[in-house]
Each structure stands twice: as C-alpha cells, then as structure tokens.
Design an enzyme around this catalytic site. Structure first.
Site, short mmCIF file in Angstrom:
data_model
loop_
_atom_site.label_atom_id
_atom_site.label_comp_id
_atom_site.label_asym_id
_atom_site.label_seq_id
_atom_site.Cartn_x
_atom_site.Cartn_y
_atom_site.Cartn_z
N LYS A 80 33.52 35.86 46.48
CA LYS A 80 34.01 36.81 47.48
C LYS A 80 33.75 38.26 47.05
O LYS A 80 33.31 39.09 47.86
CB LYS A 80 35.52 36.61 47.70
CG LYS A 80 35.88 35.24 48.26
CD LYS A 80 37.34 35.15 48.65
CE LYS A 80 38.29 35.34 47.47
NZ LYS A 80 38.14 34.28 46.45
N ARG A 131 46.83 35.33 52.37
CA ARG A 131 46.86 34.11 51.57
C ARG A 131 47.71 33.03 52.22
O ARG A 131 47.64 31.86 51.82
CB ARG A 131 47.43 34.41 50.17
CG ARG A 131 46.54 35.28 49.31
CD ARG A 131 47.17 35.48 47.94
NE ARG A 131 46.43 36.41 47.11
CZ ARG A 131 45.42 36.06 46.30
NH1 ARG A 131 45.06 34.80 46.24
NH2 ARG A 131 44.80 36.96 45.57
N ARG A 151 31.52 33.35 33.66
CA ARG A 151 31.85 34.65 34.24
C ARG A 151 32.37 35.62 33.18
O ARG A 151 33.23 35.28 32.38
CB ARG A 151 32.91 34.50 35.35
CG ARG A 151 33.18 35.78 36.10
CD ARG A 151 33.96 35.52 37.38
NE ARG A 151 35.32 35.09 37.14
CZ ARG A 151 36.20 34.84 38.10
NH1 ARG A 151 35.83 34.97 39.37
NH2 ARG A 151 37.43 34.46 37.82
N ARG A 169 37.76 36.79 30.81
CA ARG A 169 39.18 36.63 31.05
C ARG A 169 39.71 35.40 30.35
O ARG A 169 39.03 34.37 30.26
CB ARG A 169 39.44 36.49 32.56
CG ARG A 169 39.47 37.81 33.29
CD ARG A 169 39.62 37.63 34.79
NE ARG A 169 40.60 36.61 35.17
CZ ARG A 169 41.01 36.44 36.44
NH1 ARG A 169 40.54 37.20 37.40
NH2 ARG A 169 41.89 35.51 36.72
N ARG A 185 44.71 27.24 39.42
CA ARG A 185 44.46 28.26 40.45
C ARG A 185 43.95 27.63 41.73
O ARG A 185 44.29 28.05 42.84
CB ARG A 185 43.47 29.29 39.91
CG ARG A 185 44.10 30.17 38.84
CD ARG A 185 43.09 30.72 37.86
NE ARG A 185 42.15 31.65 38.46
CZ ARG A 185 41.05 32.08 37.84
NH1 ARG A 185 40.76 31.64 36.62
NH2 ARG A 185 40.27 32.95 38.43
#
Length: 217
Positions: free
Chosen positions: A13, A87, A126, A160, A171
């Site tokens: 996104k 959300r 990532r 992260r 998640r």
C-alpha cells in the site's frame, strides 16, 4: 479523486501510495503519520494525542476522525489516498460522512490481493530508513547502495523487530478479523476494485492507474 487502499501488512500500500503521489499529485493520509504530526504540532488536539500515546493507550476514532476532517478541509492536492483508514465498518461509515461534509466522495477502494506466502517473503526482506521512512525490499526493490537509503545517503537501513513470519501471522489475523468486512461493504457500494498484488510494483501501479483513469472519464 479520493481513494482507499486496502490490503494486509506488506501488500504494498505504501509503495503504491507513493507512486500515486508522484504521478497524480495526490495526498496520502496515513493515520500513523497524522498522529505523529499531531503529537508534534503543539495544538490542543495534538496535546490530547500525545497524552494518549504516552500512556500507551489507543487513540479513539473521534480523534482520528477530527484529524482527517482537518486534512479534508485543507483541500490539498488533487485527491486523497486513505492508507490505514478505515479499518472497521464504523470507521468506513465515519469516512463517508466526513467526505460528504466536505463536498467529496469516495471514488474507488483498491484492494491489493496477495498470497500469504508472498507476504511472508516480502516482510522478511523488508527494511526501511530510520530518517525518512522510505521502505525497501531487499529481494524485489533493493536500494541503489547496499544497506543505505537512496534519499539519505548516510542513513543505514534497519529492519523492524516485528518483520518476521510469526509477528506477521498475528498482524494478519487482526487485519482479517477487523478489516476484511470492509471488502463486502465496499463491494456492495460498487466502489471496490481488486488488483493482483503478487505482481511486480510496476504492473500493480499500471493496473491501479487503469482503474482510476477509467473512473475519471
């Protein structure tokens, strides 16, 4: 033109929002960015946000709606990209009302559909810049110079702590539990368009551009 980008963590996104900003002059409204900006603003609302975040509590929908209302009132850019909001169904209803209050409407909801195994591979590869927040994928979209941000040459890229397969499962469960009902909500309204998020960045961008060009005619 105002749009929502829907998709699980790691679906791309943020990358697609950046492409739309560059190509169309749109403005990305990320709830995380807005909350951080509000916290540092020194305004009355910002102080409320800071107090809540410092206490480790969740910011209420009321506050998020107020922040979005402020952005809509500014009328910046050639349209807004909502990323991370809504959300829930309650937030979707709130967004509809906020847009209507400012004489706007939601033109499209782009759902990035992606295979869970591809998500895991993306998340595990990532990294991001601690300075500007730019995100890279070491497998699919690496930085020009290994280990360093393209935009902040002295900044070493970091990973992260929750970018791993186990955290992703948690998640994803949260995403599908709370956010997946939005797919039916927006399908019923006729706003939903689905894009194959498994493709490379350029192909996904091209599909999104085709959808938006068709809508704008």
């Amino acid at each position: 033109m105002d749009i929502v980008l829907l998709g699980p963590p790691g679906s791309g996104k943020g990358t697609q929002a950046n492409a739309l900003i560059a190509a169309r002059g749109m403005v990305q409204l990320s709830t995380g960015d807005m909350l951080r900006d509000a916290r540092n603003s020194g305004t009355a609302l910002g102080k409320r946000v800071a107090a809540i975040m410092d206490a480790g509590e969740l910011v209420t929908d009321e506050i998020v709606n107020s922040l979005i209302g402020e952005k809509l009132a500014s009328g910046d850019g050639f349209g807004f990209i909502f990323d991370g909001f809504p959300r829930t169904l309650a937030q979707a209803d709130a967004l509809s009302h906020l847009l209507e209050e400012h004489g706007r409407k939601l033109d499209a909801v782009i759902e990035l559909v992606i295979d869970p195994e591809e998500l895991v591979a993306r998340i595990e590869n990532r990294v991001s810049c601690p300075n500007c927040g730019a995100v890279y994928n070491l497998r699919a979209a690496p930085p020009v110079r290994d280990g360093y941000c393209d935009y902040c040459p002295d900044a070493r890229l970091v990973k992260r702590g929750d970018d791993n397969a186990e955290s992703l499962k948690t998640r994803l469960l949260e995403y599908y539990r709370k956010t997946s009902p939005l797919i039916g909500y927006y399908y019923k309204s006729g706003a939903l368009a689905r894009v194959d998020g498994d493709k490379n960045v350029e192909s996904v961008s091209a599909e999104i551009a085709e959808i938006l060009d068709r809508i704008s005619k």
